[in-house]
Design an enzyme around this catalytic site. Structure first.
Site, PDB file in Angstrom:
ATOM      1  CB  SER A 136      -0.835   0.001   1.280  1.00  0.00           C
ATOM      2  OG  SER A 136      -1.549   1.220   1.419  1.00  0.00           O
ATOM      3  CE1 TYR A 148      -4.387  -2.324   5.448  1.00  0.00           C
ATOM      4  CE2 TYR A 148      -3.785  -0.045   4.985  1.00  0.00           C
ATOM      5  CZ  TYR A 148      -4.140  -1.309   4.535  1.00  0.00           C
ATOM      6  OH  TYR A 148      -4.240  -1.550   3.185  1.00  0.00           O
TER       7      TYR A 148
HETATM    8  N1  LIG Z   1      -8.730   0.014  -0.940  1.00  0.00           N
HETATM    9  C1  LIG Z   1      -7.608   0.671  -0.719  1.00  0.00           C
HETATM   10  O1  LIG Z   1      -7.572   1.928  -0.625  1.00  0.00           O
HETATM   11  C2  LIG Z   1      -6.304  -0.055  -0.621  1.00  0.00           C
HETATM   12  C3  LIG Z   1      -5.121   0.672  -0.768  1.00  0.00           C
HETATM   13  C4  LIG Z   1      -3.898  -0.002  -0.670  1.00  0.00           C
HETATM   14  C5  LIG Z   1      -3.872  -1.350  -0.448  1.00  0.00           C
HETATM   15  N2  LIG Z   1      -5.037  -2.044  -0.283  1.00  0.00           N
HETATM   16  C6  LIG Z   1      -4.948  -3.487  -0.058  1.00  0.00           C
HETATM   17  O2  LIG Z   1      -5.533  -4.110  -1.175  1.00  0.00           O
HETATM   18  C7  LIG Z   1      -5.934  -5.429  -0.822  1.00  0.00           C
HETATM   19  C8  LIG Z   1      -7.333  -5.680  -1.331  1.00  0.00           C
HETATM   20  O3  LIG Z   1      -8.215  -4.792  -0.663  1.00  0.00           O
HETATM   21  P1  LIG Z   1      -9.481  -4.119  -1.363  1.00  0.00           P
HETATM   22  O4  LIG Z   1      -9.319  -2.661  -1.269  1.00  0.00           O
HETATM   23  O5  LIG Z   1      -9.752  -4.753  -2.656  1.00  0.00           O
HETATM   24  O6  LIG Z   1     -10.583  -4.492  -0.257  1.00  0.00           O
HETATM   25  P2  LIG Z   1     -11.814  -5.519  -0.253  1.00  0.00           P
HETATM   26  O7  LIG Z   1     -12.710  -5.216  -1.391  1.00  0.00           O
HETATM   27  O8  LIG Z   1     -12.328  -5.478   1.132  1.00  0.00           O
HETATM   28  O9  LIG Z   1     -11.121  -6.933  -0.548  1.00  0.00           O
HETATM   29  C9  LIG Z   1     -10.440  -7.674   0.436  1.00  0.00           C
HETATM   30  C10 LIG Z   1     -10.312  -9.095  -0.069  1.00  0.00           C
HETATM   31  O10 LIG Z   1      -9.560  -9.866   0.885  1.00  0.00           O
HETATM   32  C11 LIG Z   1     -10.268 -11.051   1.177  1.00  0.00           C
HETATM   33  N3  LIG Z   1     -10.000 -11.531   2.532  1.00  0.00           N
HETATM   34  C12 LIG Z   1     -10.030 -10.798   3.686  1.00  0.00           C
HETATM   35  N4  LIG Z   1      -9.798 -11.609   4.740  1.00  0.00           N
HETATM   36  C13 LIG Z   1      -9.607 -12.854   4.233  1.00  0.00           C
HETATM   37  C14 LIG Z   1      -9.334 -14.120   4.813  1.00  0.00           C
HETATM   38  N5  LIG Z   1      -9.209 -14.279   6.148  1.00  0.00           N
HETATM   39  N6  LIG Z   1      -9.198 -15.187   3.991  1.00  0.00           N
HETATM   40  C15 LIG Z   1      -9.331 -15.050   2.657  1.00  0.00           C
HETATM   41  N7  LIG Z   1      -9.593 -13.889   2.046  1.00  0.00           N
HETATM   42  C16 LIG Z   1      -9.728 -12.806   2.836  1.00  0.00           C
HETATM   43  C17 LIG Z   1     -11.742 -10.663   1.010  1.00  0.00           C
HETATM   44  O11 LIG Z   1     -12.535 -11.808   0.710  1.00  0.00           O
HETATM   45  P3  LIG Z   1     -13.582 -12.531   1.687  1.00  0.00           P
HETATM   46  O12 LIG Z   1     -14.134 -11.518   2.625  1.00  0.00           O
HETATM   47  O13 LIG Z   1     -14.558 -13.120   0.719  1.00  0.00           O
HETATM   48  O14 LIG Z   1     -12.753 -13.586   2.364  1.00  0.00           O
HETATM   49  C18 LIG Z   1     -11.670  -9.765  -0.214  1.00  0.00           C
HETATM   50  O15 LIG Z   1     -11.694 -10.545  -1.400  1.00  0.00           O
HETATM   51  C19 LIG Z   1      -5.762  -5.523   0.695  1.00  0.00           C
HETATM   52  O16 LIG Z   1      -4.542  -6.178   0.970  1.00  0.00           O
HETATM   53  C20 LIG Z   1      -5.680  -4.063   1.122  1.00  0.00           C
HETATM   54  O17 LIG Z   1      -4.969  -3.917   2.330  1.00  0.00           O
HETATM   55  C21 LIG Z   1      -6.252  -1.438  -0.379  1.00  0.00           C
END
Ligand SMILES: NC(=O)c1ccc[n+]([C@@H]2O[C@H](COP(=O)([O-])OP(=O)(O)OC[C@H]3O[C@@H](n4cnc5c(N)ncnc54)[C@H](OP(=O)(O)O)[C@@H]3O)[C@@H](O)[C@H]2O)c1
Length: 224
Positions: A136, A148
């Site tokens: 991130s 985080y």
């Molecule tokens: N959105 C942002 O601004 C941002 C910025 C930088 C980095 N990120 C990173 O990007 C990544 C994806 O996040 P996103 O923004 O796309 O959020 P999101 O839509 O909430 O997606 C998170 C994903 O992780 C999965 N997940 C969470 N806990 C899990 C577990 N215990 N086992 C298996 N799967 C799990 C969820 O699936 P299930 O709930 O179906 O298990 C979901 O598919 C994360 O690592 C986040 O930290 C996000």
């Protein structure tokens, strides 16, 4: 050349958009996350020739191990892993933070990431493959008291070290560092920030770069 790409956190947000773009680019995907219904809907959308889903909790080592085994049984090989599953916390800061929330966040953002690498490296070695992970922008700059952010600094550092480890046998490792992306990660929409598609484009760029080009990191920020 069509590649086999395993995506964690594929049920939503960045992982889902990446699955869509990776298939558009001509590759095949194995999708994993806990939400079986969402994964199955995505397989329907992408087509069963291009996608398969294995629901699992990535914070359970044995479940992740089974997903890797199922992926190899289904496709016969693994070329790329996108270790993207992760979560934030609702109570910000260190002094005001909730250690219980830290536990589950460390489990998915750190331990599950390490397991994804450890379990897939033997297969990636066979294909001279590629490991991609989601850190991130919060893993590239200080954010007041952010646990985080600290977990994403870990992911960033791990990605750099893993790139050196994989280099020994010609493997590539890419760390993706996005700023705010409009996904269900946030309770409210972030329409004026990055869209999941932007991150997906970055992942496809890294995958499709010439094998001589190991794209070590991609740092994306919303323009505003
Ligand atoms: N959105 C942002 O601004 C941002 C910025 C930088 C980095 N990120 C990173 O990007 C990544 C994806 O996040 P996103 O923004 O796309 O959020 P999101 O839509 O909430 O997606 C998170 C994903 O992780 C999965 N997940 C969470 N806990 C899990 C577990 N215990 N086992 C298996 N799967 C799990 C969820 O699936 P299930 O709930 O179906 O298990 C979901 O598919 C994360 O690592 C986040 O930290 C996000």
């Amino acid at each position: 050349m069509s590649k086999i790409v395993l995506i964690t956190g594929a049920s939503s947000g960045i992982g889902k958009a990446t699955a869509q773009e990776v298939v558009k680019a001509g590759h095949k995907v194995a999708l994993t996350a806990r939400s079986e219904d969402k994964l199955n809907a995505l397989v329907e959308e992408l087509g069963k020739d291009n996608a398969v889903a294995f629901a699992a909790d990535a914070t359970c080592y044995d479940e992740q191990k089974k997903v890797v085994k199922q992926t190899i049984e289904h496709y016969g090989q693994l070329d790329v892993v996108f270790a993207n599953a992760g979560k934030g916390v609702s109570q910000a800061g260190t002094e005001n933070g909730d250690p219980k929330e830290w536990d589950s966040m460390v489990d998915i953002n750190i331990k599950a990431l390490l397991w994804s690498a450890q379990l897939t490296l033997p297969h990636l070695r066979k294909t001279t493959g590629h490991f991609i992970l989601t850190s991130s922008a919060a893993g590239r700059r200080p954010i007041q008291g952010s646990i985080y952010g600290a977990s994403k600094w870990f992911a960033y550092g791990f990605g750099q070290n893993l790139a050196e480890e994989m280099k020994e046998w010609g493997g590539r490792c890419t760390t993706i560092c996005p700023g705010v992306v409009n996904t269900p990660f946030f309770d409210e929409a972030k329409d004026d920030k990055l869209q999941p598609q932007d991150v997906a484009d970055a992942v496809v760029f890294a995958i499709d770069a010439n094998q001589r080009n190991s794209v070590r990191e991609i740092y994306l920020m919303p323009t505003n």
